[in-house]
Design an enzyme around this catalytic site. Structure first.
Site, short mmCIF file in Angstrom:
data_model
loop_
_atom_site.label_atom_id
_atom_site.label_comp_id
_atom_site.label_asym_id
_atom_site.label_seq_id
_atom_site.Cartn_x
_atom_site.Cartn_y
_atom_site.Cartn_z
N GLY A 1 16.66 23.46 7.71
CA GLY A 1 17.66 22.80 6.89
C GLY A 1 17.59 21.27 6.95
O GLY A 1 17.75 20.59 5.94
N ASN A 2 17.31 20.74 8.14
CA ASN A 2 17.27 19.28 8.32
C ASN A 2 16.20 18.61 7.46
O ASN A 2 16.29 17.43 7.15
CB ASN A 2 16.95 18.93 9.79
CG ASN A 2 18.21 18.78 10.58
OD1 ASN A 2 19.31 18.89 10.03
ND2 ASN A 2 18.07 18.53 11.87
N LYS B 1 25.14 36.04 6.67
CA LYS B 1 24.34 34.84 6.42
C LYS B 1 25.24 33.71 5.90
O LYS B 1 25.80 33.81 4.81
CB LYS B 1 23.27 35.17 5.37
CG LYS B 1 22.38 34.01 5.01
CD LYS B 1 21.35 33.77 6.06
CE LYS B 1 20.82 32.36 5.99
NZ LYS B 1 20.26 31.88 7.24
N LYS C 1 15.44 33.12 6.31
CA LYS C 1 14.11 32.57 6.02
C LYS C 1 13.15 32.68 7.21
O LYS C 1 11.92 32.74 7.02
CB LYS C 1 14.20 31.12 5.54
CG LYS C 1 14.57 30.11 6.59
CD LYS C 1 13.52 29.06 6.77
CE LYS C 1 13.85 28.06 7.85
NZ LYS C 1 15.00 28.12 8.66
N LYS D 1 15.23 32.40 14.85
CA LYS D 1 13.89 31.81 15.04
C LYS D 1 13.14 32.53 16.15
O LYS D 1 11.96 32.87 16.01
CB LYS D 1 14.02 30.31 15.34
CG LYS D 1 14.59 29.53 14.17
CD LYS D 1 14.89 28.11 14.50
CE LYS D 1 15.71 27.41 13.45
NZ LYS D 1 16.30 28.13 12.36
#
Ligand SMILES: NC(=O)OP(=O)(O)O
Length: 311
Positions: free
Chosen positions: A11-12, A128, A212, A274
């Site tokens: 996102g960053n 989500k 994702k 992750k």
């Protein structure tokens, strides 16, 4: 011969915390991201994946505000919209960075559908987070007025949550492989892919947002990538994150990663998916996953920082 990397940008890389989500800001942030991605092209062919949580949620808000004049689209179509807009922004900024360095490479963003199970329990239990952050009071009001399911997101505020089924198979995997073989830099499985189900011999879009990181692990497996690289806001995975006894990890075996996950060391809204994606890729392929901050990607690829997950 170059190695093949699937690189998941977090996102960053697109929207920074506290910054207005304008197209101009997103282009600026992606230009910086492009600079780091180009630095790995001497050694790696890359397939880039990206999230869409903030962006697809923002589209839902826009469509909700305009619903009296224009009918809102279903979520799968909005997932596709984010693949288009972010795919364009990544292709444009990365292309400009390549031109700056006189590197001649083609870039293609592939609209990517991912098959999910229509009976996935994730459809019954939205998890989500998408779109903007709200206060608890605002979240309660949105739940009452619009029926949105709202959840607290990793201590950062309240967000709308939507179903997030497990990705099972990438419809365009062969096209993606062919493009890679032709030396194209591919952007694929954006926003976790567009979730589709198989029904009566056809594919049908379903309202959900796939994680994702999970989609990136699946893609890395299906195109036989040598490495899965997950770029995020921290240089290394930590245990006891933000506590006085925080410890950065240079290396994790799959067994250690599973143990720390079971202990609740990696929250579900941030590092959890992750590490789960890393476990999935490494267990299935015996290859490695690197989790790090894109600002130190160059150093991490030389083994000087980041967290490597291996069998
Ligand atoms: N689809 C998805 O996982 O998006 P984010 O990473 O932006 O939450």
């Amino acid at each position: 011969m170059k190695k093949l990397a699937v690189v998941a940008i977090g996102g960053n890389a697109v929207n920074r915390p506290g910054e207005e989500a304008t197209a101009e800001n997103m282009m600026k942030n992606l230009s910086e991201t492009a600079h780091f991605l180009v630095s790995m092209l001497d050694e790696y062919d890359i397939v880039i994946t990206h999230g869409n949580g903030p962006q697809v949620g923002n589209i839902l808000v826009q469509q909700d505000l305009a619903k009296h004049v224009i009918p809102p689209f279903p979520l799968d179509v909005n997932d596709a919209q984010t693949q288009g807009s972010l795919g364009y922004m990544i292709a444009l900024t990365l292309g400009n960075e390549l031109r700056k360095k006189n590197i001649e490479r083609q870039i293609a963003a592939v609209v990517t559908q991912i098959v999910v199970d229509k009976n996935d329990p994730g459809f019954q239990k939205p998890s989500k987070p998408v779109g903007p952050f709200y206060s608890k009071e605002e979240a309660e009001k949105l739940h009452q007025e619009k029926g949105w399911i709202m959840k607290e997101d990793a201590g950062r505020g309240w967000r709308r949550v939507v179903p997030s089924p497990i990705p099972l198979d990438i419809v365009e995997k062969d096209v993606i492989k062919t493009l890679v073989e032709k030396d194209v830099i591919v952007i694929a499985a954006g926003g976790g892919g567009i979730p589709v189900i198989q029904e009566n011999g056809a594919l049908k879009g379903v309202e959900a947002v796939i994680d994702k990181d999970r989609a990136s692990a699946l893609l890395a497996k299906e195109i036989e990538a040598d490495i899965l690289i997950i770029l995020t806001g921290v240089e290394k995975v930590c245990v006891n994150f933000k506590k006085p006894d925080q410890r950065e990890l240079d290396h994790l075996t799959v067994e250690e990663a599973k143990k720390y996950l079971d202990e609740g060391q990696f929250p579900s809204g941030s590092m959890g998916p992750k590490v789960e994606a890393a476990i999935d890729f490494v267990t299935s392929t015996g290859r490695e996953c690197l989790i790090t901050d894109m600002a130190v990607l160059d150093k991490a690829l030389k083994g000087l920082t980041g967290t490597r997950i291996t069998k």
